[in-house]
Design a protein around this motif. Sequence first.
Motif, PDB file in Angstrom:
ATOM      1  N   ILE A   1     -17.866 -13.243 -20.179  1.00 12.23           N
ATOM      2  CA  ILE A   1     -18.285 -12.032 -19.428  1.00 12.23           C
ATOM      3  C   ILE A   1     -17.982 -10.855 -20.206  1.00 12.23           C
ATOM      4  O   ILE A   1     -18.810  -9.733 -20.162  1.00 12.23           O
ATOM      5  CB  ILE A   1     -18.070 -12.356 -18.195  1.00 12.23           C
ATOM      6  N   GLY A   2     -16.751 -10.515 -20.640  1.00 14.17           N
ATOM      7  CA  GLY A   2     -16.124  -9.569 -21.315  1.00 14.17           C
ATOM      8  C   GLY A   2     -17.123  -9.175 -22.722  1.00 14.17           C
ATOM      9  O   GLY A   2     -17.201  -8.011 -22.712  1.00 14.17           O
ATOM     10  N   ILE A   3     -17.230 -10.280 -23.320  1.00 15.49           N
ATOM     11  CA  ILE A   3     -18.073 -10.038 -24.525  1.00 15.49           C
ATOM     12  C   ILE A   3     -19.442  -9.585 -24.359  1.00 15.49           C
ATOM     13  O   ILE A   3     -19.840  -8.586 -24.843  1.00 15.49           O
ATOM     14  CB  ILE A   3     -18.258 -11.301 -25.419  1.00 15.49           C
ATOM     15  N   TYR A   4     -20.211 -10.073 -23.202  1.00 16.88           N
ATOM     16  CA  TYR A   4     -21.356  -9.607 -23.085  1.00 16.88           C
ATOM     17  C   TYR A   4     -21.578  -8.304 -22.238  1.00 16.88           C
ATOM     18  O   TYR A   4     -22.447  -7.495 -22.499  1.00 16.88           O
ATOM     19  CB  TYR A   4     -22.312 -10.700 -22.253  1.00 16.88           C
ATOM     20  N   LEU A   5     -20.337  -8.007 -21.612  1.00 11.08           N
ATOM     21  CA  LEU A   5     -20.464  -6.762 -21.003  1.00 11.08           C
ATOM     22  C   LEU A   5     -20.108  -5.552 -22.202  1.00 11.08           C
ATOM     23  O   LEU A   5     -20.658  -4.569 -22.083  1.00 11.08           O
ATOM     24  CB  LEU A   5     -19.247  -6.478 -19.980  1.00 11.08           C
ATOM     25  N   GLY A   6     -19.509  -6.184 -23.048  1.00 14.72           N
ATOM     26  CA  GLY A   6     -19.148  -5.090 -24.271  1.00 14.72           C
ATOM     27  C   GLY A   6     -20.496  -4.842 -25.260  1.00 14.72           C
ATOM     28  O   GLY A   6     -20.552  -3.870 -25.693  1.00 14.72           O
ATOM     29  N   LYS A   7     -21.214  -5.797 -24.900  1.00 14.70           N
ATOM     30  CA  LYS A   7     -22.598  -5.613 -25.683  1.00 14.70           C
ATOM     31  C   LYS A   7     -23.291  -4.436 -25.161  1.00 14.70           C
ATOM     32  O   LYS A   7     -24.349  -3.770 -25.654  1.00 14.70           O
ATOM     33  CB  LYS A   7     -23.413  -6.992 -25.504  1.00 14.70           C
TER      34      LYS A   7
END
Length: 688
Positions: free
Chosen positions: A284-290
């Motif tokens: 989730i953190g990775i995709y929010l970072g996107k």
Amino acid sequence: MTKGDFQRTRLEWFSSLPACLLLLSVVLFSTSSDIHNQMLRGGENLWTGYYKLRMDPVQPDCDPNRSIEAAVAEELAKAPPANDSMAALLGTHEKDPADIRLAIERSVRECQAAHASFLQLQDKLTPGVKAYRAAELFVADLIAFGLSAQRYILVILVMLCAVTATLTRHHIAMRSMETRLDYTVSYTLQTVANAMLLGSSVVFRQSSLGSSTAVSAEELLLHNFWVIGFTCLTIASLYRLFRPPTNLAEGGRLGQAFLAVPLYTVMCLISGTYFALIGHSSGIGIYLGKMMELADMFLNVGLYVWVGMMLKQTRLATLVFNVFRPWRMPPEMLAVVAVLVAAVPTAYTGASGIFVIAAGAVIYSELRAAGARRHLALAATAMSGSLGVVLRPCLLVVVIAYLNREVTTDELFGWGIWVFVLTAVMFAMVALSVNRQSKFDLAPTAQALPASLQALRPLLPYALVIVGVVLLYRFALDVRMDEFSAPRLLPVIMLAILLYEHVSLKNVGGRASGEIHHQGLERSVRGATNDTTAEIGALLLLLGLSVSIGGVIERSHLMETFPQAFDSAWSAMLLMVVILVILGMIMDAFGAVILVTATVATIAYSSGIHPIHFWMVTLVAFELGYLSPPVALNHLLTRQVVGEAEVLAAQQEGGTFYQRYERIIMPLIAMGISLLLVAFVPLLFYAL
């Protein structure tokens, strides 16, 4: 102002002033780029070669009075003797004196020119140039800071507004919290989801620090912002969980309580559980970072919502509807007019959901004031942004053309006009034929036309204000009104309109006429920003988690279970329609376009579906998805802006099945027929 009013004002600004400053900073940073371009042009016009004066000239270290004869003799002395066997072995030959002299003469001339240029630049560095240069370089530094700060502004804005939405119970859900059970279930799951977001961000931060690739100070600061933000969000939901309001009804049913859980919470629980099961806790953190890769787009969403809330504070919409009132249109026709007029601003906001949040309350209130029944007004409000997404200069279409080389914006906008005409005709036919409850008794032209023209007069100052701001940007900053400049022009236009109303309606006569109760500039901006803060928090967090849902679909390889090509374009199109409508139900437009580009689009192309045709179908299918139960995002956003009481009042009205669910059925019929026509009629001409 009483003491209580002052305290309430202070508390309101305490929550919304930071959001207001962040939004203004976005406008400032984006406008400073235009100002800087004009400053560079102005500097070049005032001082030829200004670009060389932007930095202090450095004196050349060469000697302009160098003796050519002595330099030639020195170079010849360095040359090896003609009978040097080692030089012959290395291939070093005796230098030609003429070549040496020519090279030294060229070097001396270049040195003299450099010194002359240095002296010339020194003479041009007048106090006026230095003062202008200082201002220009300050603006350049401001732009550089603004570009680097975009991601941090977005994170702070999302977290600030999400905390506000949590504390004010303003997140988007299938139904509002009515009972204590609704409240407990909703905030318990929100706390779990927020803790999941916090844990994923912490794991993502630690994995980034532990990777072989060095993490920059800027990236580490961004990670810290996410962690701090989700910590505050978790604390806010936990605080709300143990501090329930006193006006909640006792009891409740568990099934209905789950419907009161915000959509972002559901998306977080689904994606977080999936990523945890596959051993990818930082997912989730990775995709929010996107989101940071499209920070400017998400910030524009916030600006559009702010613009809509400021529009709500003006009398502009009322004056526009006043132009049509003399014709005594039946409510159904007025609803059609409202949806058609709304298509133009929707094209600038880029997504129907954004427009519903921005202007839905204004459209609903004006339709109700004109005599429209609740179901009709709710249906028109939900559809108000659905027709304009195919018109120039919609940002969503620009994103499609940017991600897909097979299509261009000119092609998409060219066919988009015809799709707009089709959907407008379908909506008009459904509104004016199915369940029409009013007689078609328009006022005589001789009576209505003069009154309508008279109603245009109060709009002229607003038109002058809008044109004035647009021309100011056009001639002062060389900025045209288009999909790229609209996010920074529209807030300035709305602030100018609020300022005009503050000045023009400040006198007692304007208020005594009963025409409007103007609150003043400060109260209008404060009220608009208060509404904006909660709406941005609800919308941007939902958009961010929909990107995470897209990551689940992508990583699960769900689309790979479908054939990568079909022998029949008709079969492929049928599947495309179903998939695209479902994606429209669960994802925001921009995230869905990215996912469709990477998955569904290639299947459609390989099956013989023309790219332009496919993307027109995609846009219409998305809009049908936003209007389709069980999620029906545009209807949820409509309820969000018009109030739960209006929707409940509509649900309690009797009548036939269609009349009781008109707000849902009418948009489905209009957009459903439009989708079938857009999807399958063109196949008759190239797929047979």
